[in-house]
Design a protein around this motif. Sequence first.
Motif, PDB file in Angstrom:
ATOM      1  N   ARG A 175      -0.955  10.423  -4.138  1.00  0.00           N
ATOM      2  CA  ARG A 175      -1.692  10.786  -2.922  1.00  0.00           C
ATOM      3  C   ARG A 175      -2.854  11.740  -3.173  1.00  0.00           C
ATOM      4  NH1 ARG A 175       0.471   8.682   1.509  1.00  0.00           N
ATOM      5  NH2 ARG A 175       2.608   7.915   1.422  1.00  0.00           N
ATOM      6  N   TYR A 176      -2.962  12.237  -4.380  1.00  0.00           N
ATOM      7  CA  TYR A 176      -4.100  13.123  -4.676  1.00  0.00           C
ATOM      8  C   TYR A 176      -4.998  12.539  -5.757  1.00  0.00           C
ATOM      9  CZ  TYR A 176      -1.348  16.382  -1.921  1.00  0.00           C
ATOM     10  OH  TYR A 176      -0.638  16.964  -0.901  1.00  0.00           O
ATOM     11  N   THR A 177      -4.805  11.263  -6.067  1.00  0.00           N
ATOM     12  CA  THR A 177      -5.655  10.634  -7.072  1.00  0.00           C
ATOM     13  C   THR A 177      -6.943  10.129  -6.421  1.00  0.00           C
ATOM     14  OG1 THR A 177      -4.632   8.468  -6.754  1.00  0.00           O
ATOM     15  CG2 THR A 177      -3.636   9.933  -8.398  1.00  0.00           C
ATOM     16  N   PRO A 178      -8.032  10.091  -7.170  1.00  0.00           N
ATOM     17  CA  PRO A 178      -9.297   9.609  -6.600  1.00  0.00           C
ATOM     18  C   PRO A 178      -9.193   8.183  -6.057  1.00  0.00           C
ATOM     19  CG  PRO A 178      -9.697  10.741  -8.682  1.00  0.00           C
ATOM     20  CD  PRO A 178      -8.212  10.620  -8.543  1.00  0.00           C
ATOM     21  N   GLY A 179      -8.450   7.319  -6.764  1.00  0.00           N
ATOM     22  CA  GLY A 179      -8.319   5.936  -6.326  1.00  0.00           C
ATOM     23  C   GLY A 179      -7.663   5.825  -4.964  1.00  0.00           C
ATOM     24  N   TYR A 180      -6.582   6.602  -4.774  1.00  0.00           N
ATOM     25  CA  TYR A 180      -5.897   6.585  -3.479  1.00  0.00           C
ATOM     26  C   TYR A 180      -6.786   7.140  -2.377  1.00  0.00           C
ATOM     27  CZ  TYR A 180      -2.982   8.256   0.332  1.00  0.00           C
ATOM     28  OH  TYR A 180      -2.471   8.529   1.588  1.00  0.00           O
ATOM     29  N   LEU A 181      -7.424   8.271  -2.620  1.00  0.00           N
ATOM     30  CA  LEU A 181      -8.247   8.900  -1.590  1.00  0.00           C
ATOM     31  C   LEU A 181      -9.409   8.002  -1.182  1.00  0.00           C
ATOM     32  CD1 LEU A 181      -8.294  12.538  -3.025  1.00  0.00           C
ATOM     33  CD2 LEU A 181      -6.988  11.693  -1.060  1.00  0.00           C
ATOM     34  N   GLN A 182      -9.973   7.301  -2.144  1.00  0.00           N
ATOM     35  CA  GLN A 182     -11.075   6.400  -1.829  1.00  0.00           C
ATOM     36  C   GLN A 182     -10.578   5.201  -1.015  1.00  0.00           C
ATOM     37  OE1 GLN A 182     -13.112   4.972  -5.299  1.00  0.00           O
ATOM     38  NE2 GLN A 182     -14.708   3.911  -4.152  1.00  0.00           N
ATOM     39  N   PHE A 183      -9.444   4.658  -1.381  1.00  0.00           N
ATOM     40  CA  PHE A 183      -8.895   3.501  -0.667  1.00  0.00           C
ATOM     41  C   PHE A 183      -8.431   3.900   0.728  1.00  0.00           C
ATOM     42  CE2 PHE A 183      -5.972   0.109   0.395  1.00  0.00           C
ATOM     43  CZ  PHE A 183      -6.475  -1.007  -0.256  1.00  0.00           C
ATOM     44  N   LYS A 184      -7.848   5.105   0.848  1.00  0.00           N
ATOM     45  CA  LYS A 184      -7.260   5.569   2.106  1.00  0.00           C
ATOM     46  C   LYS A 184      -8.310   5.768   3.189  1.00  0.00           C
ATOM     47  CE  LYS A 184      -4.685   9.564   3.907  1.00  0.00           C
ATOM     48  NZ  LYS A 184      -5.763  10.084   4.767  1.00  0.00           N
ATOM     49  N   GLU A 185      -9.535   6.099   2.818  1.00  0.00           N
ATOM     50  CA  GLU A 185     -10.558   6.422   3.811  1.00  0.00           C
ATOM     51  C   GLU A 185     -10.771   5.255   4.782  1.00  0.00           C
ATOM     52  OE1 GLU A 185     -15.057   8.345   3.977  1.00  0.00           O
ATOM     53  OE2 GLU A 185     -14.155   7.758   2.060  1.00  0.00           O
ATOM     54  N   TYR A 186     -10.712   4.029   4.262  1.00  0.00           N
ATOM     55  CA  TYR A 186     -10.826   2.844   5.123  1.00  0.00           C
ATOM     56  C   TYR A 186      -9.675   1.892   4.769  1.00  0.00           C
ATOM     57  CZ  TYR A 186     -15.524   4.701   5.784  1.00  0.00           C
ATOM     58  OH  TYR A 186     -16.588   5.528   6.048  1.00  0.00           O
ATOM     59  N   ALA A 187      -8.455   2.410   4.877  1.00  0.00           N
ATOM     60  CA  ALA A 187      -7.284   1.684   4.382  1.00  0.00           C
ATOM     61  C   ALA A 187      -7.131   0.309   5.032  1.00  0.00           C
ATOM     62  CB  ALA A 187      -6.023   2.515   4.604  1.00  0.00           C
ATOM     63  N   GLU A 188      -7.197   0.230   6.363  1.00  0.00           N
ATOM     64  CA  GLU A 188      -6.980  -1.045   7.043  1.00  0.00           C
ATOM     65  C   GLU A 188      -8.042  -2.077   6.647  1.00  0.00           C
ATOM     66  OE1 GLU A 188      -4.466  -2.179   8.823  1.00  0.00           O
ATOM     67  OE2 GLU A 188      -3.402  -0.303   8.455  1.00  0.00           O
TER      68      GLU A 188
ATOM     69  N   TYR B  60       0.836  -1.209   0.000  1.00  0.00           N
ATOM     70  CA  TYR B  60       0.000   0.000   0.000  1.00  0.00           C
ATOM     71  C   TYR B  60       0.868   1.255   0.000  1.00  0.00           C
ATOM     72  CZ  TYR B  60      -3.061   3.590   2.043  1.00  0.00           C
ATOM     73  OH  TYR B  60      -3.749   4.752   2.303  1.00  0.00           O
ATOM     74  N   LYS B  61       1.910   1.244   0.819  1.00  0.00           N
ATOM     75  CA  LYS B  61       2.816   2.395   0.904  1.00  0.00           C
ATOM     76  C   LYS B  61       3.507   2.655  -0.434  1.00  0.00           C
ATOM     77  CE  LYS B  61       6.909   3.999   3.458  1.00  0.00           C
ATOM     78  NZ  LYS B  61       7.897   3.623   4.516  1.00  0.00           N
ATOM     79  N   LEU B  62       3.985   1.583  -1.078  1.00  0.00           N
ATOM     80  CA  LEU B  62       4.667   1.737  -2.363  1.00  0.00           C
ATOM     81  C   LEU B  62       3.703   2.217  -3.447  1.00  0.00           C
ATOM     82  CD1 LEU B  62       6.875  -1.486  -2.308  1.00  0.00           C
ATOM     83  CD2 LEU B  62       7.669   0.869  -2.095  1.00  0.00           C
ATOM     84  N   THR B  63       2.474   1.709  -3.418  1.00  0.00           N
ATOM     85  CA  THR B  63       1.487   2.098  -4.425  1.00  0.00           C
ATOM     86  C   THR B  63       1.100   3.556  -4.274  1.00  0.00           C
ATOM     87  OG1 THR B  63       0.620  -0.156  -4.323  1.00  0.00           O
ATOM     88  CG2 THR B  63      -0.722   1.468  -5.472  1.00  0.00           C
TER      89      THR B  63
END
Length: 411
Positions: free
Chosen positions: A30-43, A22-25
């Motif tokens: 960090r400002y892409t929609p895919g990252y922001l959506q995944f980050k909201e409930y990352a664990e 996850y960290k490498l991806t």
Amino acid sequence: MGKKYKRLIEQITSPENMRNAYKLTAKGRRYTPGYLQFKEYAEVNLARLADELYSGTYISGEPHHFFVYEPKPRLITALPFRDRVAQHAVYGILNPIFDSTLLPRTFACRKGKGTHEGVKAVQSDLRRLGQPMYFLKTDFSKFFPSIRRDVLHQMIRKKISCRGTMRVLEAMIEPEGVGLPIGSLTSQLFANVYGGALDRYVHTELGMRYWYRYMDDVVILHKDVALLHDVRKRIQDFSERELGLRFSKWSIAPVSRGINFLGYRIWASHKLLRKQSIVRAKRAVQAMRRQNRLDDLRRFAASWGGHAMWADAHRLLLTLGLEDWQMKVINTLSDLEAVRGTPDFAEALNRIAGSLTRTSDVAEYPPEYNTPEYDGPTIEPDWQEVEDLSTVERFGVTKQWVLDELAALEA
């Protein structure tokens, strides 16, 4: 290919490996929609993805396709963020396993290798071998789209006996059909593994010692031009028969003409940038200056200038007006002394120190080993680190001088 690996799926789906994936991806996204959506409930998302990978229920999402032109058009496949995490998780565990199966003269997408190491290896051997010497240069047509996936999966199964891992790989790369998508980590890894079959054929079966491969680009050096023609035919036959690959072009010529490889034209004495690269750079610089895009020009100078600094391109950089926009070009002792006391000096000195050794096959082969007359046993290569002073000699210094200067910097 030696040892087979079991129970890898536990390592792939371990919390530590998933978080690292996850960290490498996330780097640069960090400002892409895919990252922001995944980050909201990352664990939660990581745990769910790990469970799907472990249970064999993972299904890759719908990719986004687009073309890049460099200069020929290439279809790039961009996976959703979640699938990029899955790819990193698999790559982090499998890459060390398969990288160990590759021979040292393969330079693409490997830690400690890359384009500049490939160029250095070619030039170092040219300096040691002298002339007359000839080179065979080959390029495969549509390499990624031509890879036979059934053959590739057979190669993978020679190393991986973990059923869970194979289920994941089959979800990422269909076992049947032809072609790998350009743009994913698994494609990058397994295209290299696929080409490794050619490496072993060239080195072990054909007995070539001075060869270099970067994905689908291959260069072979030899003093016998007739032998190179025979090698070219045998490589072509092997590639078509065993791998389903065809040459798009090939050439055999004296090394005095320069070897066009990895973006440079390489001679024993110097390196130049490819003419097409220079033309494209001139057009890009003119356009950015005309449109007053100084930030873009600065970024271009940093990236393209970093590529150019590995060649004898000082006058070219002056002509383009980029000499003050990127790191100094250091090709001689006077260049090095001119930047003494600056970060450029330390970086250049470390590059020179890194060239003091190279990986070489030191096994002893009969003179007729790489000829049709040889009917003895196959001789396994013996790869060892050996001293290579060609770079320090070009700078007119000694190995001890380099080591003393490094010690002084660290003091």
